[in-house]
Design a protein around this motif. Structure first.
Motif, mmCIF file in Angstrom:
data_model
loop_
_atom_site.group_PDB
_atom_site.id
_atom_site.type_symbol
_atom_site.label_atom_id
_atom_site.label_comp_id
_atom_site.label_asym_id
_atom_site.label_seq_id
_atom_site.Cartn_x
_atom_site.Cartn_y
_atom_site.Cartn_z
ATOM 1 N N GLY A 1 0.821 -1.093 0.161
ATOM 2 C CA GLY A 1 0.017 -0.046 0.128
ATOM 3 C C GLY A 1 0.851 1.174 0.177
ATOM 4 O O GLY A 1 2.087 1.321 0.049
ATOM 5 N N PRO A 2 0.429 2.392 0.056
ATOM 6 C CA PRO A 2 1.133 3.644 0.004
ATOM 7 C C PRO A 2 1.600 4.143 1.172
ATOM 8 O O PRO A 2 1.539 3.367 2.343
ATOM 9 C CB PRO A 2 -0.078 4.779 -0.208
ATOM 10 N N VAL A 3 2.717 4.729 1.006
ATOM 11 C CA VAL A 3 3.496 5.244 2.463
ATOM 12 C C VAL A 3 2.821 6.264 2.842
ATOM 13 O O VAL A 3 2.601 7.201 2.430
ATOM 14 C CB VAL A 3 4.872 5.753 1.609
ATOM 15 N N PRO A 4 2.752 6.043 4.382
ATOM 16 C CA PRO A 4 1.936 7.089 5.091
ATOM 17 C C PRO A 4 2.903 8.139 5.340
ATOM 18 O O PRO A 4 4.139 8.137 5.388
ATOM 19 C CB PRO A 4 1.537 6.437 6.233
ATOM 20 N N GLU A 5 2.257 9.442 5.657
ATOM 21 C CA GLU A 5 2.931 10.756 5.996
ATOM 22 C C GLU A 5 3.855 10.198 7.314
ATOM 23 O O GLU A 5 2.923 9.743 8.178
ATOM 24 C CB GLU A 5 2.027 11.828 6.038
ATOM 25 N N PRO A 6 4.845 10.715 7.334
ATOM 26 C CA PRO A 6 5.652 10.469 8.788
ATOM 27 C C PRO A 6 4.922 10.971 9.926
ATOM 28 O O PRO A 6 4.437 12.361 9.814
ATOM 29 C CB PRO A 6 7.039 11.314 8.586
ATOM 30 N N ARG B 1 5.878 10.719 -3.283
ATOM 31 C CA ARG B 1 4.695 11.393 -3.721
ATOM 32 C C ARG B 1 4.686 11.203 -5.367
ATOM 33 O O ARG B 1 3.932 10.936 -6.088
ATOM 34 C CB ARG B 1 4.539 12.908 -3.226
ATOM 35 N N ARG B 2 5.928 11.836 -5.733
ATOM 36 C CA ARG B 2 6.066 11.992 -7.137
ATOM 37 C C ARG B 2 5.778 10.622 -8.007
ATOM 38 O O ARG B 2 5.202 10.608 -8.927
ATOM 39 C CB ARG B 2 7.704 12.406 -7.403
ATOM 40 N N ASP B 3 6.631 9.704 -7.303
ATOM 41 C CA ASP B 3 6.454 8.221 -8.259
ATOM 42 C C ASP B 3 5.460 7.399 -7.481
ATOM 43 O O ASP B 3 5.071 6.306 -7.993
ATOM 44 C CB ASP B 3 7.875 7.420 -8.102
ATOM 45 N N LYS B 4 4.758 7.843 -6.534
ATOM 46 C CA LYS B 4 3.519 7.110 -6.013
ATOM 47 C C LYS B 4 3.896 5.786 -5.489
ATOM 48 O O LYS B 4 3.347 4.805 -5.719
ATOM 49 C CB LYS B 4 2.424 7.038 -7.032
ATOM 50 N N LEU B 5 5.147 5.804 -4.782
ATOM 51 C CA LEU B 5 5.800 4.503 -4.257
ATOM 52 C C LEU B 5 4.937 3.786 -3.198
ATOM 53 O O LEU B 5 4.349 4.585 -2.317
ATOM 54 C CB LEU B 5 6.989 4.768 -3.829
ATOM 55 N N THR B 6 4.846 2.383 -3.447
ATOM 56 C CA THR B 6 4.202 1.745 -2.114
ATOM 57 C C THR B 6 5.532 1.767 -1.022
ATOM 58 O O THR B 6 6.781 1.819 -1.356
ATOM 59 C CB THR B 6 3.914 0.102 -2.636
ATOM 60 N N ILE B 7 5.190 1.165 -0.041
ATOM 61 C CA ILE B 7 6.065 0.867 1.131
ATOM 62 C C ILE B 7 7.193 -0.315 0.648
ATOM 63 O O ILE B 7 8.299 0.209 0.734
ATOM 64 C CB ILE B 7 5.612 0.323 2.383
ATOM 65 N N ARG B 8 6.780 -0.895 -0.077
ATOM 66 C CA ARG B 8 7.833 -2.122 -0.635
ATOM 67 C C ARG B 8 8.828 -1.372 -1.530
ATOM 68 O O ARG B 8 9.943 -1.790 -1.584
ATOM 69 C CB ARG B 8 7.019 -3.264 -1.331
ATOM 70 N N GLN B 9 8.063 -0.794 -2.830
ATOM 71 C CA GLN B 9 9.014 -0.085 -3.569
ATOM 72 C C GLN B 9 9.949 0.816 -3.002
ATOM 73 O O GLN B 9 11.114 1.270 -3.210
ATOM 74 C CB GLN B 9 7.982 0.507 -4.591
ATOM 75 N N LEU B 10 9.321 1.732 -1.912
ATOM 76 C CA LEU B 10 10.354 2.577 -1.164
ATOM 77 C C LEU B 10 11.577 2.075 -0.558
ATOM 78 O O LEU B 10 12.587 2.231 -1.130
ATOM 79 C CB LEU B 10 9.649 3.254 -0.210
ATOM 80 N N TYR B 11 11.520 0.810 0.083
ATOM 81 C CA TYR B 11 12.563 0.301 0.892
ATOM 82 C C TYR B 11 13.447 -0.366 -0.153
ATOM 83 O O TYR B 11 14.710 -0.713 0.206
ATOM 84 C CB TYR B 11 12.141 -0.505 2.114
ATOM 85 N N THR B 12 12.763 -1.148 -1.052
ATOM 86 C CA THR B 12 13.909 -1.726 -2.190
ATOM 87 C C THR B 12 14.452 -0.748 -3.081
ATOM 88 O O THR B 12 15.568 -0.865 -3.287
ATOM 89 C CB THR B 12 12.727 -2.533 -3.324
ATOM 90 N N GLN B 13 14.055 0.381 -3.231
ATOM 91 C CA GLN B 13 14.852 1.605 -3.851
ATOM 92 C C GLN B 13 15.886 2.013 -3.265
ATOM 93 O O GLN B 13 17.007 2.391 -3.628
ATOM 94 C CB GLN B 13 13.780 2.802 -4.395
#
Lengths: 449, 449
Positions: free
Chosen positions: A322-327, A345-357
């Motif tokens: 799902g989406p990354v919540p605001e801190p 926000r720009r790339d509409k990353l999921t949590i998994r996409q964020l930590y993988t990046q």
């Protein structure tokens, strides 16, 4: 002859990708297996690397948030103590440099001077000391402290520590031992020097009870990113492990540190700057990318969430797809979090996409041997570095891939050795011989007469 | 099968005779030469020794009286640091135990626990720690102190130090690492233990970041001559290096220490007592005596005078072949001086005869292999020891002589192994397996249910 690249191979544990231990070709118990380290060291030597390098921490990594993530991470949990491991690797290799971290905060200079001097003797002149001031609470709590020392105290202690160690290394001049059996003279008192150091942090009398190091003294390595770190590096280091991730940043750092050296009477060539570089090699670009993707797919969600914990807090209650919540909690380093959230926000990353990046961050080259050599040459020719410190994603494969494919490519291009040039690490790095301070002083005084 | 002797080979520097470095067959630079140590270690392994052992001091020996004597002595001046040397020797041997001294006064328990645990991993279960509380001023002055710690503080610190190190070694139970790649579980949290030690001298949180030692934990060795030393040995040591020079003294010591073990729940067999023994082997008695006489003749007068300095003061102004003058300065240990002077008067010794006799002191066997085996068996059968710690007069010859001549003689008599029995030092010594304290506690609690 073209200017030659210097190469180091970092080989802590199972590799630098946080999912390395789950990779099918990685021995999950490798960080406790001597055979694993021997295989990696011998591969790096086949690849004519200047040196192998071990980072170190004196405690298990402690970022056990979200709860349970540490037990799912094979990274910096249990591993061999590198100052004990390196002499054993030295006995089973012949040419490659042996560099490890030793903390100036949790050691005594006499021990450090003795151990690296002994490593230099055992290895025939291949020892190097990576000087660090430890900063983690986990380490502090293993050494009688609730908190680590503050920044200024650590750096002040580190500077004095290095002064004592290098002083002890000069205790005996090269000709101090006549070994004259007939005359009964073992050493020449006029060539032995008592340091008598009395400083703010240390009182160390000397002399050192080790002598005759093949390198004169071991190589000094530093990270040196901060302002005082850059100055210490310019003043004393032989090698700097840098951490920039782009050519402009790396070049700015390189020029800055090298420009500080003249005032210490040093030439820019007296210091080798080697940024960290992760490489993933394939016979084709697609194969390389597939190798990297395989590692990324093995990243455990809890381990991934631990990597964003400091910035974003505990996200283990959220759907990782799902989406990354605001801190919610006040971030420790505002600017990093802002940057991260802008990208989210720009790339509409999921949590998994964020930590993988985030796992793919830093200076990383993925491709064929030619692609990787191109990337390395680009940095090298731009004056951004003197070589690279390779951070293999997973061991032994990433190290062996480099040796098998990238080393020959660099050799073909004439930017890397086809045989070790010298007998010692100092010679292979192209550094000047070390001159004992008392020998130098006597020469100066004789010249003045 | 007959009861079997345990044998250790002490191999610090160039040997235990103070003139060793001048012997024609001794490499005078050997204490800085890796090849020298390798040759000795491999010889001891050919001789099926249980272990090699390195004593250690963290500074050069400092008894530079009379002036100039130190420079004429090749003994405890410069040498390799044994904790760095042993892993390298471990890489080039397969069976022999690797034991070295580490001081509880000038180290931190977390470092010591890590290093010996790593040595155990590298060597496949052959590590041993000789626990000492350093006492010399020379060492103190290399570690920020003007004087060494007083006796009580050193012993108190040592006891707590050992408690922390052995606690850290139990941080991970043997089954703590499922290494479950599919499930993503690297370690089992219920099998990892945080020590949380808070004591008078140390605060150490843990866990240790090394695990899975082949011996469960390294072997603990002590000297244990004093009253508290005997008690600590009875409570915790696996091996004791004793120093008696006659069977009655050795037997009294042996019986005393072993009788203290029951109250700690230990059987007498859980501790091996090994007195130091110097041997000089010849094909004939005359040859053995000639070998010893050659060494004695190489003793430099200044080095000899240094050995009587503490008792008799500086005699360097006197003719060494003249009579021993009556002591002028107040002696440090009255009874020793009185004994010495009684012998001097009775035998009308010259100064040279006195210091030469003193060099021959201690438990020393000079003769054929059969003579030496006779002497060893006499002690062994009298219940004065479980074996011996051989102190070679000069290296490598005295070690190789023993291995070539005495080892086969002991084997013929059925009191010494003809092949290593086990894979680890613990197994070769015939000691019980180590049981992790948390495993033991769980078993006790399950048994109580």
């Amino acid at each position: 002859m073209k200017r030659q690249m210097r190469l180091g191979m970092s080989m802590r544990g199972l590799g630098y990708h946080p999912a390395a231990w789950r990779h099918p070709k990685v021995p999950a118990d490798g960080s406790l297996s001597f055979a694993h380290y021997v295989r990696n060291a011998q591969a790096a030597e086949r690849g004519l690397f200047d040196m192998i390098f071990f980072a170190d921490g004196i405690g298990i990594r402690e970022k056990d948030e979200p709860r349970g993530s540490l037990a799912r991470s094979g990274y910096e949990i249990v591993e061999m103590e590198p100052m004990t491991l390196l002499p054993a690797l030295g006995a089973l290799t012949r040419h490659i440099g042996l560099v490890t971290t030793a903390s100036t905060t949790y050691n005594e200079p006499y021990h450090v001077a003795r151990k690296f001097a002994t490593l230099d003797l055992i290895s025939g002149g291949r020892a190097g000391w990576n000087i660090v001031t430890s900063w983690s609470e986990a380490e502090a709590r293993n050494f009688n402290r609730e908190e680590h020392l503050d920044y200024d105290t650590r750096y002040e202690r580190a500077a004095e520590f290095v002064e004592v160690v290098t002083g002890l290394w000069d205790s005996w001049e090269p000709d101090a031992f006549p070994y004259d059996k007939a005359g009964g003279l073992f050493y020449d008192e006029s060539r032995m020097h008592v340091l008598n150091h009395v400083g703010k942090h240390f009182q160390v009398r000397g002399p050192l009870n080790v002598a005759s190091m093949p390198q004169g003294r071991p190589i000094l390595v530093q990270a040196g990113a901060s302002e005082p770190g850059r100055e210490i590096a310019a003043a004393t280091a032989d090698v700097v492990y840098a951490a920039q991730d782009s050519i402009p940043n790396a070049k700015a750092y390189y020029d800055d540190v090298k420009s500080r050296m003249a005032k210490y009477g040093r030439s820019p060539d007296d210091l080798k700057i080697m940024p960290g570089l992760r490489t993933v090699v394939g016979r084709t670009r697609a194969e390389a990318q597939a190798k990297f993707d395989e590692l990324q797919s093995l990243l455990d969600p809890l381990v991934g969430l631990a990597r964003v914990y400091n910035a974003l807090g505990d996200l283990s209650g959220h759907d990782v797809d799902g989406p990354v919540p605001e801190p919610v909690k006040p971030p420790q380093v505002r600017s990093i979090v802002d940057q991260m959230m802008q990208r989210v926000r720009r790339d509409k990353l999921t949590i998994r996409q964020l930590y993988t990046q985030m796992t793919a961050g830093g200076f990383c080259l993925i491709g064929t041997a030619a692609d990787i050599a191109d990337g390395m040459e680009e940095w090298f020719d731009a004056g951004a570095c003197d070589g690279f410190n390779i951070l293999p994603t997973h061991l032994p494969e990433a190290c062996e891939d480099f040796v098998e494919h990238v080393t020959p490519e660099l050799q073909r291009r004439g930017v890397f050795r086809t045989a070790y040039e010298g007998a010692t690490l100092r010679e292979n790095l192209g550094l000047k011989p070390h001159v004992n301070r008392y020998v130098a002083a006597r020469k100066r005084s004789q010249a003045a007469d």
